[in-house]
Design a protein around this motif. Structure first.
Motif, PDB file in Angstrom:
ATOM      1  N   VAL A  81     -12.290   0.061 -70.054  1.00  0.00           N
ATOM      2  CA  VAL A  81     -13.295  -0.208 -71.074  1.00  0.00           C
ATOM      3  C   VAL A  81     -12.909  -1.359 -72.009  1.00  0.00           C
ATOM      4  O   VAL A  81     -13.767  -2.139 -72.437  1.00  0.00           O
ATOM      5  CB  VAL A  81     -13.613   1.093 -71.859  1.00  0.00           C
ATOM      6  N   SER A  82     -11.621  -1.519 -72.310  1.00  0.00           N
ATOM      7  CA  SER A  82     -11.190  -2.562 -73.249  1.00  0.00           C
ATOM      8  C   SER A  82     -10.342  -3.654 -72.608  1.00  0.00           C
ATOM      9  O   SER A  82      -9.926  -4.582 -73.306  1.00  0.00           O
ATOM     10  CB  SER A  82     -10.381  -1.934 -74.398  1.00  0.00           C
ATOM     11  N   ASN A  83     -10.086  -3.566 -71.310  1.00  0.00           N
ATOM     12  CA  ASN A  83      -9.115  -4.462 -70.671  1.00  0.00           C
ATOM     13  C   ASN A  83      -9.734  -5.303 -69.570  1.00  0.00           C
ATOM     14  O   ASN A  83     -10.445  -4.792 -68.693  1.00  0.00           O
ATOM     15  CB  ASN A  83      -7.961  -3.638 -70.100  1.00  0.00           C
ATOM     16  N   TYR A  84      -9.413  -6.599 -69.630  1.00  0.00           N
ATOM     17  CA  TYR A  84      -9.972  -7.588 -68.708  1.00  0.00           C
ATOM     18  C   TYR A  84      -8.830  -8.416 -68.115  1.00  0.00           C
ATOM     19  O   TYR A  84      -7.992  -8.935 -68.853  1.00  0.00           O
ATOM     20  CB  TYR A  84     -10.934  -8.520 -69.445  1.00  0.00           C
ATOM     21  N   ALA A  85      -8.829  -8.528 -66.798  1.00  0.00           N
ATOM     22  CA  ALA A  85      -7.726  -9.212 -66.118  1.00  0.00           C
ATOM     23  C   ALA A  85      -8.226 -10.425 -65.341  1.00  0.00           C
ATOM     24  O   ALA A  85      -9.275 -10.373 -64.689  1.00  0.00           O
ATOM     25  CB  ALA A  85      -7.031  -8.249 -65.164  1.00  0.00           C
ATOM     26  N   ASN A 102     -20.653   1.963 -65.831  1.00  0.00           N
ATOM     27  CA  ASN A 102     -20.642   1.339 -67.153  1.00  0.00           C
ATOM     28  C   ASN A 102     -19.540   2.012 -67.973  1.00  0.00           C
ATOM     29  O   ASN A 102     -19.710   3.129 -68.454  1.00  0.00           O
ATOM     30  CB  ASN A 102     -22.000   1.518 -67.829  1.00  0.00           C
ATOM     31  N   TYR A 103     -18.405   1.336 -68.125  1.00  0.00           N
ATOM     32  CA  TYR A 103     -17.271   1.936 -68.838  1.00  0.00           C
ATOM     33  C   TYR A 103     -17.580   2.200 -70.307  1.00  0.00           C
ATOM     34  O   TYR A 103     -16.960   3.068 -70.928  1.00  0.00           O
ATOM     35  CB  TYR A 103     -16.037   1.033 -68.742  1.00  0.00           C
ATOM     36  N   PHE A 104     -18.523   1.471 -70.882  1.00  0.00           N
ATOM     37  CA  PHE A 104     -18.813   1.623 -72.307  1.00  0.00           C
ATOM     38  C   PHE A 104     -19.458   2.972 -72.647  1.00  0.00           C
ATOM     39  O   PHE A 104     -19.477   3.372 -73.808  1.00  0.00           O
ATOM     40  CB  PHE A 104     -19.716   0.485 -72.804  1.00  0.00           C
ATOM     41  N   ILE A 113     -19.388 -12.607 -71.505  1.00  0.00           N
ATOM     42  CA  ILE A 113     -18.615 -13.839 -71.736  1.00  0.00           C
ATOM     43  C   ILE A 113     -17.387 -13.872 -70.834  1.00  0.00           C
ATOM     44  O   ILE A 113     -17.094 -14.887 -70.183  1.00  0.00           O
ATOM     45  CB  ILE A 113     -18.190 -13.932 -73.218  1.00  0.00           C
ATOM     46  N   LEU A 114     -16.669 -12.757 -70.767  1.00  0.00           N
ATOM     47  CA  LEU A 114     -15.445 -12.727 -69.962  1.00  0.00           C
ATOM     48  C   LEU A 114     -15.747 -12.759 -68.467  1.00  0.00           C
ATOM     49  O   LEU A 114     -14.965 -13.318 -67.685  1.00  0.00           O
ATOM     50  CB  LEU A 114     -14.607 -11.503 -70.337  1.00  0.00           C
ATOM     51  N   ASP A 115     -16.869 -12.183 -68.061  1.00  0.00           N
ATOM     52  CA  ASP A 115     -17.310 -12.333 -66.668  1.00  0.00           C
ATOM     53  C   ASP A 115     -17.465 -13.810 -66.319  1.00  0.00           C
ATOM     54  O   ASP A 115     -17.040 -14.264 -65.244  1.00  0.00           O
ATOM     55  CB  ASP A 115     -18.657 -11.627 -66.440  1.00  0.00           C
ATOM     56  N   LEU A 138     -21.086  -5.466 -80.002  1.00  0.00           N
ATOM     57  CA  LEU A 138     -21.220  -6.644 -79.132  1.00  0.00           C
ATOM     58  C   LEU A 138     -20.407  -6.465 -77.843  1.00  0.00           C
ATOM     59  O   LEU A 138     -20.017  -7.435 -77.213  1.00  0.00           O
ATOM     60  CB  LEU A 138     -20.749  -7.890 -79.885  1.00  0.00           C
ATOM     61  N   CYS A 139     -20.169  -5.214 -77.449  1.00  0.00           N
ATOM     62  CA  CYS A 139     -19.317  -4.975 -76.278  1.00  0.00           C
ATOM     63  C   CYS A 139     -19.898  -5.584 -75.009  1.00  0.00           C
ATOM     64  O   CYS A 139     -19.165  -6.146 -74.185  1.00  0.00           O
ATOM     65  CB  CYS A 139     -19.058  -3.486 -76.098  1.00  0.00           C
ATOM     66  N   TYR A 140     -21.218  -5.497 -74.829  1.00  0.00           N
ATOM     67  CA  TYR A 140     -21.825  -6.044 -73.616  1.00  0.00           C
ATOM     68  C   TYR A 140     -21.763  -7.574 -73.617  1.00  0.00           C
ATOM     69  O   TYR A 140     -21.613  -8.190 -72.560  1.00  0.00           O
ATOM     70  CB  TYR A 140     -23.268  -5.556 -73.479  1.00  0.00           C
TER      71      TYR A 140
END
Length: 349
Positions: A229-233, A337-339, A218-220, A211-213
């Motif tokens: 790839v795993s970090n959102y600021a 696409n970091y994934f 959601i975080l966008d 469910l990475c995308y």
């Protein structure tokens, strides 16, 4: 080993935990807390030796294990050693578990900690039980709320891709974090490491399709920017992690800690008793220029850091640019696409 003045990054390992989660294969122990004084005495010897010839530190990171299993007072001597190397802009992060004393947070801040990284993993009771975490959603909520009231940067870790996750359930968890005012979220897909208890029990509660995308979408929507790839600021990035991805040199202090100074990877002893007896003993792996080039490609493509175009095979790169898997800007290459960054890096190397 002498350290060059250009080393500005320091990781300090605290190996104590109250309990070991089923998926965890980190270098941590639940039965050695009685030896904390001996460990800290050895850690201080290791720290003083490692800081030889250093002027200042950009970033200090206390990881584990569970660093807040120890009390703020346990760290006072460590911070006396660190104080001459800490400047106004030094980022000092401590990993925390939310089942510990909530009132210790202000005392940790008073030591000099200016960034909390809280291992929440989930706000759901059933998911916490599945992951064998020893806190509950209410405890986590109150702990984060109190951490934010300390008026320092707060990051949380969340785990996804468990068999209990759906897009809707993850949206609910991430909304809770956003509503609390968390400024940074690290989202890690559940993986079952070889040395973990889940692996040994042949237990694998992971989803087949990631469910990475959905996490990113959601975080966008909550105005979190994916910079790795795993970090959102939202209101701060991790200076410490960015320095790793930029390929900067770093020191590792403590049991099993790893550092890289110039072309040498340095491994501290991984055996608790042996480390206490001789904290300065280490093993060294020599890296050649090609090793460092490959590492820069893997780390750079998975983050906003990107890769210097000189490090990449030109013919293969042209294909990626044509397919819009990468973009070029100012002689650097960035994954779109970091994934899929690991696959891109493997193909390029």
């Amino acid at each position: 080993m002498k350290i060059g003045e250009e080393i500005l990054l320091l990781y300090i390992h605290i190996p104590f935990c109250e309990s070991k989660c089923g998926y965890c294969a980190f270098n941590s122990f639940t039965n050695l807390i009685d030896f904390k004084k001996q460990y800290l005495d050895s850690l201080k010897i290791d720290l003083e030796s490692s800081l030889n010839n250093i002027n200042n530190l950009d970033s200090i990171f206390f990881g584990g294990g569970t660093p807040n299993v120890l009390n703020p007072k346990d760290y006072e001597e460590v911070f006396k050693i660190l104080k001459p190397y800490i400047g106004d802009d030094t980022e000092i992060t401590m990993e925390l578990n939310p089942n510990r004393d909530i009132h210790a947070l202000n005392d940790f801040k008073s030591l000099g900690i200016n960034r909390f990284s809280i291992g929440v993993q989930s706000f759901r009771e059933d998911k916490l039980r599945l992951l064998e975490r020893n806190h509950n959603p209410k405890t986590a909520y109150e702990f984060i709320k109190h951490a934010i009231l300390c008026n320092i940067f707060v990051s949380i870790d969340l785990i996804y891709d468990t068999k209990l996750d759906t897009k809707q359930s993850l949206e609910s968890e991430l909304k809770m974090a956003n509503d609390l005012g968390v400024g940074h979220i690290s989202c890690y897909a559940l993986s079952i490491d070889k040395d973990s208890r889940f692996y040994k029990m042949n237990k694998n509660p992971t989803l087949q399709n990631s469910l990475c995308y959905e996490i990113k979408e959601i975080l966008d929507n909550f105005s979190f920017y994916q910079y790795e790839v795993s970090n959102y600021a939202k209101n701060h990035k991790s200076k410490h992690n960015l320095a790793y991805w930029q390929g900067k040199e770093y020191m590792g202090v403590g049991l099993g800690a790893v550092g890289r100074i110039k072309n040498n990877r340095i491994y501290k002893q991984n055996d608790f008793k042996k480390y206490i007896e001789n904290p300065l003993k280490c093993s060294v792996e020599s890296l050649n220029d090609d090793n460092l080039r490959l590492e820069s490609i893997f780390l750079g493509l998975r983050s906003e850091v990107g890769v210097d175009i000189e490090n990449i095979n030109t013919k293969k790169l042209e294909i990626l640019l044509q397919e819009k898997k990468c973009i070029k800007k100012d002689n650097r290459i960035y994954a779109t696409n970091y994934f899929i960054s690991d696959e891109l890096a493997l193909w390029l190397t």
